[in-house]
Design a protein around this motif. Sequence first.
Motif, short mmCIF file in Angstrom:
data_model
loop_
_atom_site.label_atom_id
_atom_site.label_comp_id
_atom_site.label_asym_id
_atom_site.label_seq_id
_atom_site.Cartn_x
_atom_site.Cartn_y
_atom_site.Cartn_z
N LEU A 37 47.01 40.36 43.63
CA LEU A 37 46.95 41.18 41.79
C LEU A 37 45.36 42.29 42.05
N SER A 38 45.72 43.58 41.68
CA SER A 38 44.60 43.81 41.32
C SER A 38 43.44 42.75 39.93
N PRO A 39 42.21 43.52 39.99
CA PRO A 39 41.78 42.59 39.12
C PRO A 39 41.87 43.39 37.54
N ALA A 40 41.96 44.08 37.43
CA ALA A 40 42.46 45.00 36.24
C ALA A 40 43.72 44.52 35.87
N HIS A 41 44.47 44.64 36.57
CA HIS A 41 45.88 44.11 36.71
C HIS A 41 46.04 42.61 35.70
N LEU A 42 45.48 41.59 36.12
CA LEU A 42 45.28 40.41 36.25
C LEU A 42 44.55 40.79 35.16
N SER A 43 43.14 41.06 34.27
CA SER A 43 42.78 41.01 33.05
C SER A 43 43.71 41.17 32.16
N ARG A 44 44.63 42.88 32.34
CA ARG A 44 45.25 43.00 31.83
C ARG A 44 46.47 42.16 31.37
N LEU A 45 46.85 41.15 32.15
CA LEU A 45 48.18 40.04 31.62
C LEU A 45 47.34 38.98 31.31
N GLU A 46 46.41 38.80 31.10
CA GLU A 46 45.21 38.09 30.43
C GLU A 46 44.68 38.17 28.81
N THR A 47 44.96 40.11 28.78
CA THR A 47 44.56 40.39 27.51
C THR A 47 45.98 40.27 26.60
N GLY A 48 47.03 40.13 27.28
CA GLY A 48 48.45 40.48 26.48
C GLY A 48 48.64 42.20 26.51
N GLN A 49 47.94 42.00 27.68
CA GLN A 49 48.25 44.51 27.54
C GLN A 49 49.55 44.30 28.24
N ARG A 50 49.77 43.43 29.16
CA ARG A 50 50.74 43.62 30.37
C ARG A 50 51.50 42.08 30.55
#
Length: 201
Positions: A37-50
């Motif tokens: 994954l991209s760091p941005a995608h994982l960050s969105r997973l961790e913040t509940g945005q995705r």
Amino acid sequence: MSPPEAFTELPSVAPQLRALRRRASLTLEAAAGAAGLSPAHLSRLETGQRQPSLPMLLALARIYGTTVSELLGETVAERDSVVRVADMEATEAGGWTYFQAGAPGRGMQALRVQVPHGSQGDIVRVHPGEEWLYVLKGRLRLRLGDTTHRLGPGDSAHFDSLTPHRIAAQDPDGVELLFVHTLLQSPTATLCLGPTPGETP
């Protein structure tokens, strides 16, 4: 129509993802790279945005050394760490005999398996997860993709279960294996080991 049960639980995944990554001492970049994954995608997973897909959850669970159940925030009942041979009950499916060699409900399933000659050798298996097997007795014919391997006592194999594979006993006396596999926890998880009576492979 109400949403599937899995999606009603997914909001709890975001804080778990971050906590388990930190517990594994991984940076966002390192964890994302290992999961593809991209760091941005994982960050969105961790913040509940995705919302993560189930294959993503399986990949992250492996990287963090945990199970999909823990990622979902489920509490798991205490299990015995030791399985005594006297407590192993035989289960038959598709001509094979299985003995549960590990605790149920974990991220890995451990089995002792007896494979008679001529049973299920034509079944091609493809499913998420990894498999490790060790030959105890007899000789095994293992086909991985387009390559056939012959294994004897003491030989082992470790492979991605998405590689099409076939398992068959080479000798008339059959073969006995130790077998460990990882799968998403689901009612169909045991089907990778072959059909039970009345089921279609």
